[in-house]
Write an enzyme that holds these catalytic residues in place. Structure first.
Site, short mmCIF file in Angstrom:
data_model
loop_
_atom_site.label_atom_id
_atom_site.label_comp_id
_atom_site.label_asym_id
_atom_site.label_seq_id
_atom_site.Cartn_x
_atom_site.Cartn_y
_atom_site.Cartn_z
N ALA A 65 0.93 -1.13 0.12
CA ALA A 65 0.03 0.23 -0.13
C ALA A 65 1.01 1.27 -0.02
O ALA A 65 1.95 1.08 0.29
CB ALA A 65 -0.92 -0.10 1.28
N GLY A 104 0.61 -4.95 0.85
CA GLY A 104 -0.74 -4.93 -0.14
C GLY A 104 -0.48 -5.65 -1.66
O GLY A 104 -1.27 -5.93 -2.48
N1 3HC Z 1 4.61 3.45 0.23
C1 3HC Z 1 5.12 4.67 -0.18
N2 3HC Z 1 6.29 4.81 -0.44
C2 3HC Z 1 7.30 3.75 -0.60
C3 3HC Z 1 6.73 2.51 0.04
C4 3HC Z 1 5.31 2.19 0.16
N3 3HC Z 1 4.90 1.31 0.53
N4 3HC Z 1 7.82 1.79 0.11
C5 3HC Z 1 9.06 2.30 -0.45
N5 3HC Z 1 8.70 3.73 -0.42
C6 3HC Z 1 9.50 4.73 -0.90
C7 3HC Z 1 10.57 5.08 0.03
O1 3HC Z 1 10.07 5.82 1.13
C8 3HC Z 1 11.67 5.66 -0.71
O2 3HC Z 1 11.17 6.78 -0.99
P1 3HC Z 1 12.29 8.13 -1.20
O3 3HC Z 1 13.18 7.55 -2.45
O4 3HC Z 1 11.59 9.37 -1.42
O5 3HC Z 1 13.00 8.31 0.02
C9 3HC Z 1 11.58 4.80 -2.02
O6 3HC Z 1 10.11 4.28 -2.09
C10 3HC Z 1 12.56 4.01 -2.16
O7 3HC Z 1 12.44 3.01 -1.00
P2 3HC Z 1 13.84 2.33 -0.62
O8 3HC Z 1 14.94 3.38 -0.41
O9 3HC Z 1 13.61 1.61 0.59
O10 3HC Z 1 14.23 1.33 -1.60
P3 3HC Z 1 14.74 0.05 -1.70
O11 3HC Z 1 15.02 -0.63 -3.06
O12 3HC Z 1 15.98 -0.18 -0.57
O13 3HC Z 1 13.68 -0.88 -1.00
C11 3HC Z 1 11.67 -1.81 -0.81
C12 3HC Z 1 12.58 -1.20 -1.80
C13 3HC Z 1 12.10 -3.27 -0.49
C14 3HC Z 1 10.06 -2.18 -1.30
C15 3HC Z 1 11.31 -1.18 0.58
O14 3HC Z 1 11.14 0.30 0.28
C16 3HC Z 1 10.32 -1.55 1.44
O15 3HC Z 1 10.64 -2.28 2.36
N6 3HC Z 1 9.20 -0.91 1.48
C17 3HC Z 1 8.16 -1.06 2.42
C18 3HC Z 1 7.25 -2.20 2.13
C19 3HC Z 1 5.92 -2.31 2.92
O16 3HC Z 1 6.29 -2.03 4.14
N7 3HC Z 1 5.17 -2.66 2.61
C20 3HC Z 1 3.84 -2.74 3.19
C21 3HC Z 1 3.02 -1.45 3.18
S1 3HC Z 1 1.73 -1.38 4.34
C22 3HC Z 1 0.45 -2.34 3.70
O17 3HC Z 1 0.80 -2.66 2.61
C23 3HC Z 1 -0.78 -2.47 4.29
C24 3HC Z 1 -1.79 -3.24 3.53
O18 3HC Z 1 -1.68 -4.67 4.26
C25 3HC Z 1 -3.26 -2.88 3.72
#
Ligand code: 3HC
Ligand code: NAI
Length: 690
Positions: A65, A104
């Site tokens: 998400a 998500g």
């Molecule tokens: N939403 C919004 N922005 C996000 C994001 C997300 N889910 N995931 C990453 N970003 C953004 C980061 O803030 C970063 O922004 P910036 O460049 O402005 O600083 C950019 O994307 C790149 O992220 P990383 O520097 O972390 O890039 P990496 O390549 O090192 O890692 C990744 C990529 C493994 C996808 C890592 O970003 C990550 O772990 N993201 C979070 C994933 C996550 O937690 N997903 C679950 C979200 S909650 C959800 O889905 C709820 C649902 O169940 C309803």
């Protein structure tokens, strides 16, 4: 055909390919959701289309998400409504996964009828790390596809699994052999030709049936992880949702998941953990430097001192494949240091966390020497000798004559003024601090200390290097104790004073442990060693710690410090230490009194917040969130409390100000509010706005 700015729709024979392209990580923003929903509707209305492939461009499948949309009014289709459209589609949908299908993103893949992934792909539900639970059916669908036990592991750890493991557990149906798009289309064609059914994970029960009548699965899981989950709300919420898969229908389970998700989403723990997620990424961005500032190549590293820190520091580089020359004063110390490194690697290999043959490979990257001249060809030299300005200045003076022009000269000092160290060289612009934390091969934090002279190239190189060796680099200014140790000093002062006034080390430790710290203050001191930074020659019984050191009570390593330790390192409060405290208090004329837990809590925590504010005001930290990262990653501040500055903001700065004034009246100038707090409170702002 463009559906919108972030989703395209193409038809190849009987297969519609729906492609999302929303850099950097294809988070499921409203635009992405709208685009996919539109494309699926188009495919359903197109008589020539028999099946759909859902795929992403760029570095990854949907990473979850869009966290930045949390807390904002929902925009249709919500993720759950998009899932209904996909899951109820009358034509099969095949999710084609590369990169990381997270949160998500994986939950969307779980409503597709089939899943294909490239072998390098990873799948996971990391919501727990954000203080959340998978809120789009992840807790209900994952157990139905991989079984209760695996689902509990995946959802409460947040750790992703690789595509091969995902295939073995049934999460993925096929691994792509070549190009993902082509393989996914071929797979979709097969699904059509073989008239495979529209499989819905929600309807599957066989994995659940295996776990029915075994309530001990949950009891055992809770017990085994009690320590790891302590203080965190999300893991227990997740376990309850997974339990519900056995007790409720799918639809009821979804309602329950939503209810528990909402509870977590509005809780301060999730706000704190999301803050930490973004703060970590912010910390990597250096403010005020030209974007094209070049980085310097680091092909060879030198480390001076093979003691507690030098050894661990060297391991970081060997682990990253970078050769290191370690210089010691004497052969004996060098042999001992290298022996400890080998021992560490061997024990890691024994635990199965490293291949046995890698021990020699990594040791092969380390060269020992007792001659500083051997550092002449290093690109980066890190000094980790005794914490003594004269010793360090001498080392840097010698280095200046040896190191090649342009080499980075770094010190691992904990407290010393790096300008004073740099002044021993003719090239202060080449000097910076690289402050590692003990054990240096394990701890994630690296304070990169920039002096008034440190060149921009060195700053960007050091920050990049932190990433290369798997650290979280935080850029800080050159001031006593930088960020981390300066706040620690504020905590020290209060903790020491509190035990003289009447608290015991164990009550102080309990209050901090209950707050969520991994260990108490005095427990940490015992672990690190009371003699770190203590000088045997100049000792003068000036405080309790010094007296304990003089008695040979250096902490865990001597089986006695503030606590006594048995052969298994089990601790008990030490009556000897308590006597030392009482005697010292009497000598100081301090009349001991009852000290409440609340007083311990407030004095320690508000002193830390106040010190953090001063650090921010002085520009030693560029952002409040950098201070939070230092304390969360380096000192065990509970993640679910976001760091001292986030915690201060959560109390509200007017409250913080009030508290500090009350504490100042009772306990003096340590609590004189930082001018920054006065200013922000008056403006109705928080540290986050500073
Ligand atoms: N939403 C919004 N922005 C996000 C994001 C997300 N889910 N995931 C990453 N970003 C953004 C980061 O803030 C970063 O922004 P910036 O460049 O402005 O600083 C950019 O994307 C790149 O992220 P990383 O520097 O972390 O890039 P990496 O390549 O090192 O890692 C990744 C990529 C493994 C996808 C890592 O970003 C990550 O772990 N993201 C979070 C994933 C996550 O937690 N997903 C679950 C979200 S909650 C959800 O889905 C709820 C649902 O169940 C309803
Ligand atoms: P240590 O005493 O374990 O190791 C220092 C080593 O440096 C010794 O092996 C000594 O023989 C060697 N040495 C001394 N002078 C030398 C010289 N001129 N040339 C080559 N080698 C020399 O000390 P420790 O704990 O590793 O600390 C080193 C530095 O790291 C200090 O500045 C300390 O403040 C800092 N630091 C320590 C932390 C800790 O938890 N121990 C944490 C973070 C920083």
């Amino acid at each position: 055909m463009k559906v919108n700015d972030v989703v395209t729709y193409e038809v190849e024979g009987p297969i519609a390919v729906i492609t999302a392209h929303s850099p950097p990580v294809n988070a499921l923003s409203s635009a992405v959701r709208q685009g996919i929903a539109g494309a699926v509707q188009t495919a359903l209305g197109d008589g020539s289309v028999g099946a759909m492939v859902l795929i992403c461009e760029g570095r990854t499948f949907f990473a979850g998400a869009d966290i930045t949309e949390f807390g904002k009014p929902p925009v249709e289709p919500t993720l759950r409504n998009l899932q209904l459209i996909v899951e109820n589609a009358t034509k099969p949908v095949i999710a084609a996964i590369h990169g990381t299908a997270l949160g998500g993103g994986l939950e969307l893949a779980l409503v597709a009828h089939y899943r294909i992934a490239v072998p390098s792909a990873k799948c996971g539900l990391p919501e727990v790390k954000l203080g959340l639970l998978p809120g789009a059916g992840g807790t209900q669908r994952l157990p139905r596809i991989v079984g209760i036990e695996k689902a509990l592991d995946l959802t409460t750890s947040g750790a992703p699994v690789g595509a091969r493991a995902a295939k073995e557990m049934g999460l993925v149906d096929e691994l792509a052999q070549g190009d993902l798009r082509a393989d996914a289309i071929a797979f979709a064609r097969r699904v059509l030709e073989e008239k495979r059914p529209l499989l819905k994970v929600r309807d599957r029960t066989e994995k659940l049936d295996e776990a029915r009548g075994k309530p001990e699965i949950f009891a055992n899981f809770r017990k085994a992880n009690a320590r790891k989950f302590r203080g965190f709300k999300a893991p227990e919420h997740i376990i309850r949702c997974v339990e519900a898969t056995l007790e409720k229908s799918f639809d009821e389970g979804m309602v329950y998941e939503r209810q528990l998700f909402n509870e977590l989403q509005s809780d301060s723990q999730s706000a704190a953990q999301r803050h930490v997620f973004f703060a970590e990424r912010q910390a990597a961005k250096v403010l005020g430097l030209a974007a094209d500032t070049p980085t310097l190549p680091i092909a060879k590293v030198g480390v001076i001192g093979a003691g507690t820190m030098g050894g661990g520091i060297a391991m970081n580089f060997a682990n990253a494949g970078i050769p290191v020359t370690i210089v010691e004063a004497k052969q004996e110390a060098l042999d001992r240091g290298l022996g400890i490194i080998r021992g560490n690697y061997e024990s890691t290999a024994k635990k199965g966390r490293m291949k046995a043959e890698d021990v020699d490979t990594r040791m092969g990257l380390l060269t020992g020497s007792v001659a500083m001249e051997d550092l002449a060809d290093c690109d980066l030299i890190i000094e980790a000798v005794f914490e003594n300005l004269d010793v360090k200045r001498e080392v840097f003076g010698t280095l200046d004559a040896i190191a090649r022009p342009g080499a980075i000269l770094a010190t691992n000092t904990s407290y010393l003024d790096i300008d004073d160290i740099a002044a021993a060289t003719e090239r202060p612009e080449s000097v910076c601090g690289l402050h590692f934390f003990s054990p240096a091969n394990v701890m994630k934090l690296l304070e990169v200390v920039r002096t008034k002279d440190t060149s921009p190239e060195i700053v960007v190189t050091a920050m990049k290097l932190a990433k290369t060796i798997g650290k979280i680099g935080v850029l800080v200014g050159n001031g006593f104790g930088f960020v981390g140790n300066r706040i620690l000093a504020a905590r020290n002062a209060q903790a020491d004073r509190l035990v003289l006034e009447g608290a015991t080390p164990w009550t102080v430790d309990r209050v901090l442990y209950d707050f969520g710290f991994a260990m108490g203050h005095f427990q940490m001191r015992d672990l690190v060693g009371l003699d770190v930074g203590w000088n045997r020659e100049t000792t003068s019984s000036a405080n309790v710690r010094e007296i304990l050191n003089e008695m040979g009570r250096h902490g865990q390593k001597t089986k006695g410090g503030y606590y006594d330790y048995d052969d298994n390192r089990k601790q008990t409060p030490s009556p000897i230490a308590m006597q030392v405290i009482e005697d010292f208090a009497a000598k100081q004329g301090i009349e001991r009194r009852a000290v409440s837990d609340d007083e311990i809590h407030d004095r320690i925590l508000f002193a830390m917040v106040n010190e953090g504010a001063r650090i921010l005001d002085e520009g030693i930290a560029a952002r409040a969130s950098d201070i939070d990262i230092v304390w969360v990653t380096g000192y065990g501040w509970p993640k679910y409390r976001g760091g001292p500055m986030f915690w201060g903001d959560l109390q509200g700065l007017p409250t913080v100000l009030e508290k500090l004034k009350t504490l100042e009246a009772a306990h003096g100038e340590a609590f004189t509010p930082s001018p920054l707090i006065e200013r922000l409170a008056a403006e109705g702002k928080g540290f986050r706005d500073a």
